[in-house]
Design a protein around this motif. Structure first.
Motif, short mmCIF file in Angstrom:
data_model
loop_
_atom_site.label_atom_id
_atom_site.label_comp_id
_atom_site.label_asym_id
_atom_site.label_seq_id
_atom_site.Cartn_x
_atom_site.Cartn_y
_atom_site.Cartn_z
N UNK A 68 0.81 -1.22 0.00
CA UNK A 68 0.00 0.00 0.00
C UNK A 68 0.84 1.27 0.00
N UNK A 69 2.07 1.21 0.48
CA UNK A 69 2.94 2.39 0.48
C UNK A 69 3.83 2.48 -0.76
N UNK A 70 3.61 1.63 -1.74
CA UNK A 70 4.41 1.64 -2.96
C UNK A 70 3.98 2.80 -3.86
N UNK A 71 4.89 3.27 -4.68
CA UNK A 71 4.60 4.33 -5.66
C UNK A 71 5.37 4.04 -6.94
N UNK A 72 4.83 4.51 -8.04
CA UNK A 72 5.46 4.28 -9.35
C UNK A 72 5.60 5.61 -10.07
N UNK A 73 6.80 5.88 -10.57
CA UNK A 73 7.06 7.05 -11.39
C UNK A 73 7.45 6.56 -12.77
N UNK A 74 6.80 7.09 -13.80
CA UNK A 74 7.13 6.73 -15.17
C UNK A 74 7.82 7.91 -15.85
N UNK A 75 8.96 7.62 -16.46
CA UNK A 75 9.68 8.61 -17.26
C UNK A 75 9.54 8.18 -18.72
N UNK A 76 8.82 8.97 -19.49
CA UNK A 76 8.57 8.63 -20.89
C UNK A 76 9.43 9.54 -21.76
N UNK A 77 10.31 8.93 -22.53
CA UNK A 77 11.17 9.68 -23.43
C UNK A 77 10.63 9.68 -24.84
N UNK A 78 10.70 10.82 -25.50
CA UNK A 78 10.39 10.93 -26.92
C UNK A 78 11.72 10.90 -27.65
N UNK A 79 11.90 9.93 -28.52
CA UNK A 79 13.19 9.69 -29.15
C UNK A 79 13.11 9.81 -30.66
N UNK A 80 14.11 10.41 -31.25
CA UNK A 80 14.20 10.49 -32.71
C UNK A 80 14.69 9.14 -33.24
N UNK A 81 14.01 8.63 -34.25
CA UNK A 81 14.39 7.38 -34.91
C UNK A 81 14.91 7.68 -36.30
N UNK A 82 15.48 6.70 -36.92
CA UNK A 82 15.99 6.87 -38.28
C UNK A 82 14.85 7.22 -39.24
N UNK A 83 15.16 7.99 -40.24
CA UNK A 83 14.19 8.32 -41.28
C UNK A 83 13.18 9.37 -40.87
N UNK A 84 13.44 10.10 -39.79
CA UNK A 84 12.54 11.17 -39.37
C UNK A 84 11.37 10.73 -38.52
N UNK A 85 11.35 9.46 -38.13
CA UNK A 85 10.25 8.97 -37.27
C UNK A 85 10.59 9.21 -35.80
N UNK A 86 9.61 8.96 -34.94
CA UNK A 86 9.79 9.13 -33.51
C UNK A 86 9.33 7.88 -32.78
N UNK A 87 9.91 7.65 -31.63
CA UNK A 87 9.53 6.51 -30.80
C UNK A 87 9.58 6.90 -29.34
N UNK A 88 9.07 6.03 -28.51
CA UNK A 88 9.04 6.26 -27.08
C UNK A 88 9.95 5.27 -26.36
N UNK A 89 10.38 5.66 -25.18
CA UNK A 89 11.06 4.76 -24.25
C UNK A 89 10.52 5.06 -22.86
N UNK A 90 10.58 4.07 -21.99
CA UNK A 90 10.02 4.24 -20.65
C UNK A 90 10.98 3.70 -19.61
#
Length: 137
Positions: free
Chosen positions: A72-94
């Motif tokens: 019950x005392x646990x907590x979660x923090x999410x860090x979401x990164x926006x990343x540049x991919x090859x060819x001008x696309x984007x992706x996420x990391x967590x």
């Protein structure tokens, strides 16, 4: 697969609004300053971080009850990164940072977090799609 709940929201882009069909969510969206925006609103990455951290924390409570441990005392923090991919696309990391109460440090906590990662809908949705690192703190 049959949905037990469906959330519906409509958005007009990174510089606009996001509104749920029932009106309980009504947010101003803005690009973060790191992406050339004014930062005067939330963004999809923050929303994803909030959703993933809330979902993982909720799933952890379910798993903890199944394992008959108190998280019950646990907590979660999410860090979401926006990343540049090859060819001008984007992706996420967590990176998920899981803070566990002292009595769950060690093997019991690791077992809880690993089982939670198998149950959490966000973890299942991202599996094999984006890198997700879990750090137990």
């Amino acid at each position: 697969m049959s949905a037990i709940y469906t959330a519906i929201a409509t958005s007009s882009g990174r510089d606009g609004r996001s509104v749920s069909n029932d009106g309980t969510l009504d947010l101003t969206l803005a690009r973060p300053t790191e992406l050339g925006g004014d930062g005067n609103g939330t963004n999809p990455e923050q929303l994803f971080a909030a959703g993933y951290s809330a979902c993982f924390a909720s799933a952890m409570q379910l798993v903890a009850s199944r394992q008959k441990v108190d998280a019950s005392d646990a907590a979660v923090t999410a860090e979401v990164g926006l990343n540049a991919l090859e060819g001008g696309a984007f992706g996420l990391s967590v990176v998920l940072r899981v803070e566990l109460p002292e009595h769950l440090h060690g093997e019991a906590g690791q077992k809880l977090v690993e089982a939670t990662h198998q149950v959490c809908p966000y973890s299942n949705a991202t599996k094999g799609n984006i890198p997700v690192e879990i750090v137990v703190e």
